[in-house]
Design an enzyme around this catalytic site. Sequence first.
Site, mmCIF file in Angstrom:
data_model
loop_
_atom_site.group_PDB
_atom_site.id
_atom_site.type_symbol
_atom_site.label_atom_id
_atom_site.label_comp_id
_atom_site.label_asym_id
_atom_site.label_seq_id
_atom_site.Cartn_x
_atom_site.Cartn_y
_atom_site.Cartn_z
ATOM 1 N N ALA A 153 -27.952 -104.883 -9.111
ATOM 2 C CA ALA A 153 -29.093 -104.164 -8.534
ATOM 3 C C ALA A 153 -30.314 -104.209 -9.439
ATOM 4 O O ALA A 153 -31.450 -104.281 -8.968
ATOM 5 C CB ALA A 153 -28.711 -102.718 -8.233
ATOM 6 N N GLY A 154 -30.096 -104.171 -10.759
ATOM 7 C CA GLY A 154 -31.214 -104.216 -11.695
ATOM 8 C C GLY A 154 -31.872 -105.578 -11.732
ATOM 9 O O GLY A 154 -31.488 -106.514 -11.023
ATOM 10 N N ASP B 50 -31.086 -82.116 -8.142
ATOM 11 C CA ASP B 50 -31.477 -82.364 -9.519
ATOM 12 C C ASP B 50 -31.768 -81.003 -10.127
ATOM 13 O O ASP B 50 -32.655 -80.289 -9.660
ATOM 14 C CB ASP B 50 -32.724 -83.257 -9.589
ATOM 15 C CG ASP B 50 -33.040 -83.700 -11.016
ATOM 16 O OD1 ASP B 50 -33.066 -82.825 -11.912
ATOM 17 O OD2 ASP B 50 -33.264 -84.901 -11.242
ATOM 18 N N ALA C 284 -25.724 -96.273 -10.568
ATOM 19 C CA ALA C 284 -26.007 -95.643 -11.855
ATOM 20 C C ALA C 284 -25.028 -96.147 -12.915
ATOM 21 O O ALA C 284 -25.227 -97.205 -13.503
ATOM 22 C CB ALA C 284 -25.961 -94.131 -11.716
ATOM 23 N N ARG C 285 -23.956 -95.402 -13.131
ATOM 24 C CA ARG C 285 -22.892 -95.806 -14.036
ATOM 25 C C ARG C 285 -21.565 -95.385 -13.413
ATOM 26 O O ARG C 285 -21.464 -94.318 -12.795
ATOM 27 C CB ARG C 285 -23.050 -95.150 -15.417
ATOM 28 C CG ARG C 285 -24.206 -95.704 -16.246
ATOM 29 C CD ARG C 285 -23.959 -97.145 -16.663
ATOM 30 N NE ARG C 285 -25.024 -97.691 -17.513
ATOM 31 C CZ ARG C 285 -26.086 -98.324 -17.079
ATOM 32 N NH1 ARG C 285 -26.267 -98.494 -15.763
ATOM 33 N NH2 ARG C 285 -26.983 -98.807 -17.920
ATOM 34 N N ILE D 39 -35.463 -94.102 -10.758
ATOM 35 C CA ILE D 39 -34.927 -94.837 -9.611
ATOM 36 C C ILE D 39 -34.799 -93.918 -8.408
ATOM 37 O O ILE D 39 -35.172 -94.284 -7.285
ATOM 38 C CB ILE D 39 -33.574 -95.471 -9.965
ATOM 39 C CG1 ILE D 39 -33.750 -96.483 -11.099
ATOM 40 C CG2 ILE D 39 -32.944 -96.132 -8.743
ATOM 41 C CD1 ILE D 39 -32.456 -96.982 -11.698
ATOM 42 N N GLU E 63 -16.076 -101.820 -16.125
ATOM 43 C CA GLU E 63 -16.734 -102.973 -15.554
ATOM 44 C C GLU E 63 -16.275 -104.197 -16.348
ATOM 45 O O GLU E 63 -16.535 -104.267 -17.534
ATOM 46 C CB GLU E 63 -18.260 -102.828 -15.690
ATOM 47 C CG GLU E 63 -18.981 -102.832 -14.370
ATOM 48 C CD GLU E 63 -20.477 -102.542 -14.552
ATOM 49 O OE1 GLU E 63 -20.973 -101.703 -13.804
ATOM 50 O OE2 GLU E 63 -21.084 -103.136 -15.441
ATOM 51 N N ASP F 18 -22.164 -100.799 -7.176
ATOM 52 C CA ASP F 18 -22.715 -101.840 -8.037
ATOM 53 C C ASP F 18 -22.235 -101.657 -9.475
ATOM 54 O O ASP F 18 -22.446 -102.531 -10.311
ATOM 55 C CB ASP F 18 -24.242 -101.828 -7.993
ATOM 56 C CG ASP F 18 -24.852 -103.078 -8.616
ATOM 57 O OD1 ASP F 18 -24.396 -104.180 -8.271
ATOM 58 O OD2 ASP F 18 -25.772 -102.948 -9.449
ATOM 59 N N HIS G 225 -22.931 -105.528 -10.618
ATOM 60 C CA HIS G 225 -24.018 -104.915 -11.399
ATOM 61 C C HIS G 225 -25.292 -105.759 -11.280
ATOM 62 O O HIS G 225 -25.921 -106.111 -12.283
ATOM 63 C CB HIS G 225 -23.600 -104.770 -12.869
ATOM 64 C CG HIS G 225 -24.339 -103.660 -13.572
ATOM 65 N ND1 HIS G 225 -23.775 -102.884 -14.543
ATOM 66 C CD2 HIS G 225 -25.610 -103.204 -13.443
ATOM 67 C CE1 HIS G 225 -24.643 -101.995 -14.991
ATOM 68 N NE2 HIS G 225 -25.756 -102.167 -14.335
#
Length: 343
Positions: A303-304, A193, A253-254, A174, A282, A277, A301
């Site tokens: 976005a996916g 990263d 992400a999470r 992503i 959650e 998101d 949630h």
Amino acid sequence: MTEATPGPGPRPCAALAMSADTAAAVLDTESLAALGAICDLVPPPVLDDLTTPRARAVLARVDLLVTGWGCPPLDEEVLAAAPRLRAVVHTAGSVRGHVTDACWERGIEVSSAAAANALPVAEYTLAMILLSGKEVLERAHAYRADRARADWLRTPRTVGNYRRTVGILSASLIGRRVIELLRPHDLDVLLYDPYVTDADAGELGVERVEPAELFARCDTVSVHTPLLPTTRGLVSRELIAAMRPGAVLINTARGAVVDQEALTEAALAGRIRAVLDVTEPEVLPPDHPLWECENVLITPHLAGSQGNEWRRLADLAVAETARWASGAGFLHPVRRERLAFLA
């Protein structure tokens, strides 16, 4: 490049292993017909419980399982009932919930639709980066309250998307797609990263920096880090405190990747803005202060892949099934050695 493993023959036997709701949402009639043209597809109902007599009878003859959300774990007991099983095609992203060590030890090939699911998440992220740069949420609230247009010539120079600095946390599938989508825009992009080198960053067209610099320099930080033991709480209180006044934190992400208590304090103080998101937990409790925080946008949630985007997941699964059945091998394989870096 390794030689592709040939499939079991021109007509492998396949079954769907997922919840009935998942199958109904993701695999429409056309997708099922496409799968049926490639393999002998076991008719409904789908396998959502792999312990029943019917499930065991189906498992005894399948070469491939097409899995989705709600698939039970493929553990040693299940694999013992599926002596012919050689491949798993997953119609969603992460395979952690159902592909067990027993699968890898058996040498079962695994494919995932993570690449397809990354696209709508990246599109959502791009939209939120651009909208937050124009302060759309806050200015819409003010417009609704005042019912009058403010003097546009007095718009602060902090508003707008020209030469803003965007930080990407993790060059995941992503994260990389977001970087691609940002290229046409007049934005400076930084990346953190730990597995990306300066040469890699150059190829991506971004500047590689450490987390402290990323959060201190960026107008917007977008989180794309998978939730792993090493990334829980990665966006720490210290990093949030380092953000510029009015900067935006976007998390698709999470929730547990972010220190939510520190984020809540900073948002309530009006220091930073956020687009979430995902949260931890959650869903947030009804009385959580973030619900009423005007500089925070919380979405469910979404976005996916959803709605017509599920078809993209199905199309990828059909294509992967066709490749495997022909002996060409998966285009989107999941490797056991990469699991430590994947969501």
